[in-house]
Design a protein around this motif. Structure first.
Motif, PDB file in Angstrom:
ATOM      1  N   ALA A  15       5.955 -72.318 -60.623  1.00 54.67           N
ATOM      2  CA  ALA A  15       4.622 -71.749 -60.817  1.00 54.67           C
ATOM      3  C   ALA A  15       4.593 -70.242 -60.576  1.00 54.67           C
ATOM      4  O   ALA A  15       4.036 -69.480 -61.377  1.00 54.67           O
ATOM      5  CB  ALA A  15       3.642 -72.453 -59.873  1.00 54.67           C
ATOM      6  N   ARG A 137       2.242 -75.682 -60.928  1.00 55.78           N
ATOM      7  CA  ARG A 137       2.746 -76.158 -62.221  1.00 55.78           C
ATOM      8  C   ARG A 137       2.205 -77.575 -62.376  1.00 55.78           C
ATOM      9  O   ARG A 137       2.551 -78.470 -61.627  1.00 55.78           O
ATOM     10  CB  ARG A 137       4.274 -76.146 -62.179  1.00 55.78           C
ATOM     11  N   LEU A 143       0.457 -74.212 -66.205  1.00 61.46           N
ATOM     12  CA  LEU A 143       0.166 -73.693 -64.872  1.00 61.46           C
ATOM     13  C   LEU A 143      -1.327 -73.733 -64.598  1.00 61.46           C
ATOM     14  O   LEU A 143      -2.124 -73.532 -65.510  1.00 61.46           O
ATOM     15  CB  LEU A 143       0.539 -72.199 -64.770  1.00 61.46           C
TER      16      LEU A 143
END
Lengths: 312, 312
Positions: A15, A137, A143
């Motif tokens: 992420a 994520r 995301l």
């Protein structure tokens, strides 16, 4: 710099790496993504970022599987892997992409997480950032950026850097708040004053959120004592924090919505926890100064044991 | 003593209380059982004890629901409740059965678990035993005694007692190995040297058995340091153990089959853990002597938090 706009290789398609990579690309940088598990999805579709600051689509200029596919060395290698030195050899992962002018830019939790790359690449500039962000994520190629986003960037182990300024300008252009520090170690210590107690106790205290930890008198006291131990190590390394640092953190945490720490999220998912980033390196720093930090050391032993079942 | 054979009220119909109650009955004592949750089954059928020392059937002379049903005060009230002072007021539970000559006999884990009854019944003799036994209640009215069984009995807070001798003779007659001590506190401290690290770390270290704890270098070191802290408290209370005590425990535990502690069994079942018996009372004893025991205190804070979700 080979062009007006820097070339950046992002290593670690989690992420944090893909979020900041997306932002740098949105500001015009040429961003290549090194991506293993999500390679096919990301190569095909790029990454969709759902963000409180406005959604965006990130199509990396290239998606590669290993650093040797990078070609000419980039201006920056952004390292956004989880810091798991017992499992991941970061220097080996990035080596083939490092040229003489490549800056290695870490966005990772913890302290002294830059040490291995600094030793492996002694002639390269090492930059380091602490991220204050909630980003997850949600699926391969997706995301969710739900809160914050600020970065503090500095040169490791300290000092100023023209290339840090360049990153700051790119981040600011993309809408990411970014500050420069000439003492990133101090920023990392200050973040650990919070991270050590709350991350560790959340896991060891039977899946506790921040509110539960503070409502229990004994674990609340323990949190403050752990913060004192972290401040003591920081002071031994020349970074003394104001006397009200701990109290301010307590007040701030009490006002937060009950929060589940990143270490607890990893623990519950059966993933390895960042025990070395948040506790192990700190314990070794204390050892070098012969500091007595029995509470942090106790947590380190317990978490090291608790981590043994993770899917490594 | 109203007769040759003593009258004994057993309070706490868990595995330990009913096992030793059954043994005392088999030696001829008149044993009444105070039993709440399993009352109907036990009143109807008594208790079946499957034991490595030979199976037996225990039919209490009476089964009652509360102490006021006891009638004439017994010679002994055997307290074998879990020690959970935050939840259970032992003095109130037993008060109606206590006469001037009743001895209160605790078979419980931990240290200073006799203090509340000693304060509530200052004119009664308090006896105390440490049990070394593996026994489990497998269903209402069914016990499984799988290993050991030895008792060490003494007067609280110290000294000798004729009635302790009488218990010893009854236990020995029933086949239970029973030793007398004039310093039961020392026996309790010595057992805690083992119980503090292994019980606490088994819960905090993510469901660890003794072997996992010793195989991990950091948690093995932590175990030894915790043992040192317990020995330090014991020494401050006048009970110094030989220098090889910790090493001997480590060797002994390494040789054991991997063992799941009682605290971990309770934790996994969602039951309250004996945090006060094993850690809380010890921490308060250290406080009285102004001892620094940061590691035990850290475990106490973590376990107190971990215990919050138990079905209380």
């Amino acid at each position: 710099m080979k062009s007006e706009m820097p070339e950046i290789l992002v290593v670690g398609a989690g992420a944090v790496g893909t979020f900041y990579g997306a932002k740098l690309a949105s500001a015009g940088a040429k961003v290549t993504l090194l991506c293993r598990s999500d390679y096919d999805v990301v190569k095909e579709n790029g990454i969709e970022v759902k963000s409180i600051d406005g959604d965006l689509h990130f199509k990396p200029s290239r998606v590669i599987r290993k650093a040797s596919e990078c070609g000419a060395p980039p201006d920056f290698v952004l390292v956004a892997l989880k810091y798991l030195p017992q499992l991941i050899d970061t220097a080996e992962i990035i080596r083939a992409a490092i040229g003489p002018d490549t800056s290695i830019f870490h966005i990772q939790n913890g302290i002294e997480i830059e040490k291995e790359t600094a030793l492996a690449f002694p002639n390269n500039e090492i930059l380091s950032a602490v991220a204050f962000i909630c980003v997850t994520r949600t699926a391969p190629g997706f995301l969710h950026h739900s809160d914050y986003g600020r970065l503090v960037v500095g040169r490791y182990p300290g000092g100023s850097s023209e290339k840090a300024e360049l990153l700051k300008n790119l981040f600011n252009k993309s809408g990411v708040e970014c500050a420069i520090t000439d003492d990133i170690m101090k920023t990392r210590f200050l973040k650990l004053v919070w991270n050590v107690p709350f991350n560790a106790i959340s896991v060891l205290g039977n899946h506790a959120d921040t509110r539960s930890m503070l409502e229990n008198k004994l674990s609340c006291e323990l949190s403050a004592q752990l913060m004192e131990e972290v401040c003591g190590i920081s002071e031994a390394y020349g970074r003394k924090f104001p006397d009200d640092t701990i109290e301010n953190y307590m007040v701030y945490t009490r006002k937060m919505k009950p929060y589940k720490t990143s270490m607890l999220v990893d623990f519950e998912a059966g993933r390895p926890m960042e025990v070395e980033a948040i506790l192990g390196n700190l314990v070794r720093m204390a050892d070098e100064k012969k500091l007595d930090i029995p509470r942090i050391r106790t947590l380190y032993g317990l978490l090291s044991l608790a981590d043994r079942k993770a899917d490594k």
